[in-house]
Design a protein around this motif. Sequence first.
Motif, PDB file in Angstrom:
ATOM      1  N   THR A   1     -76.291  58.424  15.561  1.00 20.87           N
ATOM      2  CA  THR A   1     -75.409  59.592  15.402  1.00 20.87           C
ATOM      3  C   THR A   1     -76.211  60.870  15.199  1.00 20.87           C
ATOM      4  OG1 THR A   1     -75.229  59.125  13.023  1.00 20.87           O
ATOM      5  CG2 THR A   1     -73.520  58.213  14.463  1.00 20.87           C
ATOM      6  N   ARG A   2     -77.440  60.889  15.737  1.00 19.60           N
ATOM      7  CA  ARG A   2     -78.253  62.100  15.611  1.00 19.60           C
ATOM      8  C   ARG A   2     -77.494  63.292  16.189  1.00 19.60           C
ATOM      9  NH1 ARG A   2     -81.161  58.491  18.120  1.00 19.60           N
ATOM     10  NH2 ARG A   2     -81.532  59.706  20.000  1.00 19.60           N
ATOM     11  N   GLY A   3     -77.526  64.414  15.467  1.00 12.32           N
ATOM     12  CA  GLY A   3     -76.783  65.600  15.892  1.00 12.32           C
ATOM     13  C   GLY A   3     -75.487  65.775  15.123  1.00 12.32           C
ATOM     14  N   GLU A   4     -75.035  64.733  14.418  1.00 10.00           N
ATOM     15  CA  GLU A   4     -73.839  64.817  13.586  1.00 10.00           C
ATOM     16  C   GLU A   4     -74.189  64.274  12.211  1.00 10.00           C
ATOM     17  OE1 GLU A   4     -69.216  63.534  14.051  1.00 10.00           O
ATOM     18  OE2 GLU A   4     -70.695  61.906  14.129  1.00 10.00           O
ATOM     19  N   ARG A   5     -73.999  65.093  11.190  1.00  7.59           N
ATOM     20  CA  ARG A   5     -74.371  64.659   9.843  1.00  7.59           C
ATOM     21  C   ARG A   5     -73.379  63.620   9.331  1.00  7.59           C
ATOM     22  NH1 ARG A   5     -77.619  67.556   5.989  1.00  7.59           N
ATOM     23  NH2 ARG A   5     -77.515  66.583   3.931  1.00  7.59           N
ATOM     24  N   GLN A   6     -73.944  62.543   8.777  1.00  2.97           N
ATOM     25  CA  GLN A   6     -73.127  61.456   8.236  1.00  2.97           C
ATOM     26  C   GLN A   6     -73.081  61.551   6.711  1.00  2.97           C
ATOM     27  OE1 GLN A   6     -71.634  59.251  10.587  1.00  2.97           O
ATOM     28  NE2 GLN A   6     -72.505  60.858  11.895  1.00  2.97           N
ATOM     29  N   CYS A   7     -71.902  61.282   6.152  1.00  5.68           N
ATOM     30  CA  CYS A   7     -71.722  61.252   4.707  1.00  5.68           C
ATOM     31  C   CYS A   7     -71.010  59.953   4.350  1.00  5.68           C
ATOM     32  CB  CYS A   7     -70.879  62.435   4.224  1.00  5.68           C
ATOM     33  SG  CYS A   7     -71.494  64.052   4.723  1.00  5.68           S
ATOM     34  N   PHE A   8     -71.361  59.371   3.225  1.00  7.56           N
ATOM     35  CA  PHE A   8     -70.664  58.171   2.791  1.00  7.56           C
ATOM     36  C   PHE A   8     -70.631  58.102   1.268  1.00  7.56           C
ATOM     37  CE2 PHE A   8     -75.066  56.795   3.305  1.00  7.56           C
ATOM     38  CZ  PHE A   8     -75.299  56.001   2.178  1.00  7.56           C
ATOM     39  N   GLN A   9     -69.701  57.302   0.757  1.00  8.63           N
ATOM     40  CA  GLN A   9     -69.506  57.143  -0.676  1.00  8.63           C
ATOM     41  C   GLN A   9     -70.342  55.958  -1.156  1.00  8.63           C
ATOM     42  OE1 GLN A   9     -67.458  59.763  -1.517  1.00  8.63           O
ATOM     43  NE2 GLN A   9     -67.496  59.980   0.714  1.00  8.63           N
ATOM     44  N   PHE A  10     -70.775  56.058  -2.394  1.00  8.18           N
ATOM     45  CA  PHE A  10     -71.601  54.998  -2.963  1.00  8.18           C
ATOM     46  C   PHE A  10     -71.334  54.935  -4.457  1.00  8.18           C
ATOM     47  CE2 PHE A  10     -75.661  53.199  -4.539  1.00  8.18           C
ATOM     48  CZ  PHE A  10     -75.689  52.040  -3.776  1.00  8.18           C
ATOM     49  N   GLY A  11     -71.321  53.725  -4.998  1.00  5.07           N
ATOM     50  CA  GLY A  11     -71.062  53.574  -6.426  1.00  5.07           C
ATOM     51  C   GLY A  11     -71.598  52.277  -6.964  1.00  5.07           C
ATOM     52  N   PRO A  12     -71.502  52.092  -8.280  1.00  4.43           N
ATOM     53  CA  PRO A  12     -72.064  50.875  -8.896  1.00  4.43           C
ATOM     54  C   PRO A  12     -71.333  49.597  -8.503  1.00  4.43           C
ATOM     55  CG  PRO A  12     -70.843  52.168 -10.518  1.00  4.43           C
ATOM     56  CD  PRO A  12     -70.937  53.013  -9.285  1.00  4.43           C
ATOM     57  N   ALA A  13     -70.135  49.703  -7.945  1.00  3.37           N
ATOM     58  CA  ALA A  13     -69.427  48.508  -7.492  1.00  3.37           C
ATOM     59  C   ALA A  13     -69.907  48.050  -6.121  1.00  3.37           C
ATOM     60  CB  ALA A  13     -67.918  48.770  -7.455  1.00  3.37           C
ATOM     61  N   ASP A  14     -70.704  48.872  -5.452  1.00  5.12           N
ATOM     62  CA  ASP A  14     -71.199  48.541  -4.113  1.00  5.12           C
ATOM     63  C   ASP A  14     -72.435  47.648  -4.197  1.00  5.12           C
ATOM     64  OD1 ASP A  14     -69.193  50.117  -3.120  1.00  5.12           O
ATOM     65  OD2 ASP A  14     -70.469  51.861  -2.772  1.00  5.12           O
TER      66      ASP A  14
ATOM     67  N   HIS B   1     -67.538  58.955   5.792  1.00  3.04           N
ATOM     68  CA  HIS B   1     -67.168  57.547   5.684  1.00  3.04           C
ATOM     69  C   HIS B   1     -66.747  57.236   4.261  1.00  3.04           C
ATOM     70  CE1 HIS B   1     -68.991  56.747   9.639  1.00  3.04           C
ATOM     71  NE2 HIS B   1     -69.977  57.531   9.251  1.00  3.04           N
ATOM     72  N   GLY B   2     -66.131  56.090   4.108  1.00  6.01           N
ATOM     73  CA  GLY B   2     -65.844  55.585   2.775  1.00  6.01           C
ATOM     74  C   GLY B   2     -67.065  54.900   2.206  1.00  6.01           C
ATOM     75  N   HIS B   3     -66.862  53.806   1.499  1.00  4.57           N
ATOM     76  CA  HIS B   3     -67.984  53.065   0.907  1.00  4.57           C
ATOM     77  C   HIS B   3     -68.586  52.156   1.978  1.00  4.57           C
ATOM     78  CE1 HIS B   3     -67.620  54.014  -3.472  1.00  4.57           C
ATOM     79  NE2 HIS B   3     -66.424  54.435  -3.047  1.00  4.57           N
ATOM     80  N   LEU B   4     -69.703  52.605   2.557  1.00  3.75           N
ATOM     81  CA  LEU B   4     -70.356  51.814   3.610  1.00  3.75           C
ATOM     82  C   LEU B   4     -70.914  50.504   3.070  1.00  3.75           C
ATOM     83  CD1 LEU B   4     -72.300  54.495   5.703  1.00  3.75           C
ATOM     84  CD2 LEU B   4     -70.098  53.419   6.214  1.00  3.75           C
ATOM     85  N   PHE B   5     -71.209  50.474   1.760  1.00  2.00           N
ATOM     86  CA  PHE B   5     -71.821  49.281   1.181  1.00  2.00           C
ATOM     87  C   PHE B   5     -70.890  48.587   0.194  1.00  2.00           C
ATOM     88  CE2 PHE B   5     -75.246  51.854   2.776  1.00  2.00           C
ATOM     89  CZ  PHE B   5     -76.046  50.924   3.413  1.00  2.00           C
ATOM     90  N   ALA B   6     -69.584  48.733   0.439  1.00  2.00           N
ATOM     91  CA  ALA B   6     -68.613  48.003  -0.374  1.00  2.00           C
ATOM     92  C   ALA B   6     -68.788  46.508  -0.162  1.00  2.00           C
ATOM     93  CB  ALA B   6     -67.198  48.440  -0.012  1.00  2.00           C
ATOM     94  N   ARG B   7     -68.394  45.733  -1.149  1.00  2.00           N
ATOM     95  CA  ARG B   7     -68.647  44.294  -1.073  1.00  2.00           C
ATOM     96  C   ARG B   7     -67.688  43.587  -0.126  1.00  2.00           C
ATOM     97  NH1 ARG B   7     -72.426  42.720  -4.608  1.00  2.00           N
ATOM     98  NH2 ARG B   7     -73.000  44.232  -6.222  1.00  2.00           N
ATOM     99  N   ASP B   8     -66.494  44.148   0.107  1.00  2.00           N
ATOM    100  CA  ASP B   8     -65.540  43.465   0.974  1.00  2.00           C
ATOM    101  C   ASP B   8     -65.839  43.696   2.446  1.00  2.00           C
ATOM    102  OD1 ASP B   8     -64.930  46.142   0.753  1.00  2.00           O
ATOM    103  OD2 ASP B   8     -62.762  45.843   0.944  1.00  2.00           O
ATOM    104  N   LYS B   9     -66.178  44.957   2.817  1.00  2.00           N
ATOM    105  CA  LYS B   9     -66.504  45.282   4.198  1.00  2.00           C
ATOM    106  C   LYS B   9     -67.090  46.679   4.264  1.00  2.00           C
ATOM    107  CE  LYS B   9     -62.208  47.457   5.755  1.00  2.00           C
ATOM    108  NZ  LYS B   9     -61.227  47.498   6.863  1.00  2.00           N
TER     109      LYS B   9
END
Length: 565
Positions: free
Chosen positions: A405-418, A361-369
């Motif tokens: 989503t058990r059984g499939e590993r999830q990855c997402f981006q995170f940063g100080p702007a989130d 995934h992209g930024h799951l905790f981005a401020r816009d969406k």
Amino acid sequence: MSVGVIMLVHAALDRAEQVVRHWVAGGCPVVVHVDKAVSQAEFTAFRGRLSDLPEVSFSARRKCHWGTWSLVGATQTAAEQILREHPQVEHIFLASGSCLPLRPVRDLCAYLKARPKIDFIESATTQDVPWTIGGLDAERFTLRFPFSWKHQRKLFDGYVRLQRRIRFKRKIPTGLQPHMGSQWWCLTRSTLSAILNDPMRQTYDRYFKRVWIPDESYFQTLARIHSERIESRSLTLSKFDFQGKPHIFYDDHLQLLRRSDCFVARKIWPQANILYDTFLQKNEGTVPQTEPAPAKIDRIFAKAVERRVRGRNGLYMQGRFPHAGVEGAMTAAPYSVFCGFNDVFEGFLDWLPRATPVRVHGHLFARDKVHFAGGEPSFTGALSDSAAVRDYAPRDFLTSLIWNTRGERQCFQFGPADVQDLNWKLALDPNAQISVISGAWAVPLFHSTRPFAEVRVEAARLQRVENKFLEILKTPYVKAKVRAWALADFIEAPMDALQDIVDEMGQKPPRRLTEVPKMVDLTGFGQFLQSLKNEVMHPYLMGDFPLSSVEAAPVPEPRRPYLVR
């Protein structure tokens, strides 16, 4: 030899009638006490339906409240009646209306006949057992409890606090050592008669009338005085949860109850038709004389209690939700958090799924969406990309995403702007794999066309935010798997760092990376950092960058396969 049964009934009179008939069919006389809370009309109809059984009689009714003397008084009255009306009875078995015989009655009679002098009653001192729940163990015998815990809770609690404050302490009658145990016992005629005819009975009754939950201590204490031999166990199977409430048995517990080899079980759900039909049917075959073995199912109940208290990782229920620390791990499966990688590499979101089979995934905790993989507006589990919905309960958002989503590993981006509300939760989650390139947030600022004054302010803000996150990741309480590099250190050997991250994901078989994504152009980045320093903003999270041009470390091209003839 005969066994007499005392049955305390307060509800489900139709089921109690079935069980009474079963006891009588097995040769046991029954004395029934019906709680006075049951209406007179219901009681009259119940007694009328059993009028065809001369072996059944009814004792004087009284209104019973949990934890009070009324239960002991009702048992005493019924016990006196069964001893008086049935002189042939040698053992008296105390049961409730929700108890269900699990083995043929004649099996119980034969078992007790082989043990004519033994009383089966749990009886242990408060120092020897961990049963008591709620803080009242020895105090139940040294304080006074004139109020009902269930119906007069404020008076109950207030009177306990008052007695503690003034250090009130009751005197225990001479020669009495209080014992506790299950209310459901089976006593010999001689022991029960001795308890009821004890010359000190008035003194003992007066004392126990102000003991808390005396039905679990009156007979258990006096049996120690009058019994020739006690086996400190109950012949009735009863299990309790972590709050001290009895487990209720349903139809799907059929095989479990059979495996226990116990004579009687409580509490049985009144609508458990399969249990009643199975255990109350006539059984004329030969039954082996096996010992009751409740320990056979103790492991299952212990596991059930643990599941009730701890639950499953990443799954919440209303019974545990408000209580922090009893929910286990925040999430149900491992996942990866990448901080700064999308800023350093071009096309990182496309490269990672090719390198390893994960959902990126992209930024799951981005401020816009919420930036789900592929830019989808919703995701598995009906999760919306709305930032407002996510921010209402960010922990639950991530928990739901990983659970669904058990059984499939999830990855997402995170940063100080989130949004940073989840920083501590991520750090304390043992399922999290957090990889951080500190200072990578400066790369997009370096390439931006914004006025430098705005860039300097934004850089200072992002650095403060990321520094707080890194401080959390350095605390000794962290349970996540954390890897962190300064930007200057990372770009020196990006292949090795990415290989370590992929290896930690646990992909099998392990694969050596043959390519890395293209790194963004960092020419002039060192001078950019120096310009920030010149404007009184010290960029310390990136590491030491030279003022000269910075180029990505060359990645060796994989050798072409060749054939040796």
